[in-house]
Design a protein around this motif. Structure first.
Motif: not given
Length: 104
Positions: A25-29
């Motif tokens: 999720r952090y990578l996506n953000d």
């Protein structure tokens, strides 16, 4: 030493842990902050093959590469990509990718 004799010596090698859902999720953000778009599914699938260590390396590298303050290129409130950010990602976008305890 005869074959099959117990030497009393053994060790185990831990398998690398896969990237966590939070890291993905952090990578996506971070992708959205950098590209103002959602990551293609092929990119997300690649992140899912990362170990926690590899994910952390990418996260650290991307965080350092995103301009902050007035140079922040990411999405703004009301834009399509902004709405795809997590709540914390939106907070960072609102603060121009500065730490949340620093005013933009």
């Amino acid at each position: 030493m005869p074959s099959g004799e117990d030497t009393g010596f053994s060790f185990t090698v831990d398998k690398p842990k896969p990237a966590t859902a939070q890291q993905i999720r952090y990578l996506n953000d971070l992708y959205i902050h950098r590209m103002c778009d959602v990551a293609p599914q092929a990119q997300v699938d690649q992140w899912k093959t990362f170990t926690t260590e590899q994910a952390d390396e990418h996260i650290d590298r991307w965080k350092r590469s995103i301009p902050t303050g007035e140079d922040y290129p990411g999405p703004e409130r009301g834009e399509w990509a902004y709405n795809r950010l997590s709540t914390i990602g939106q907070d960072f976008a609102d603060n121009k990718f500065l730490p949340l305890d620093v005013s933009a």
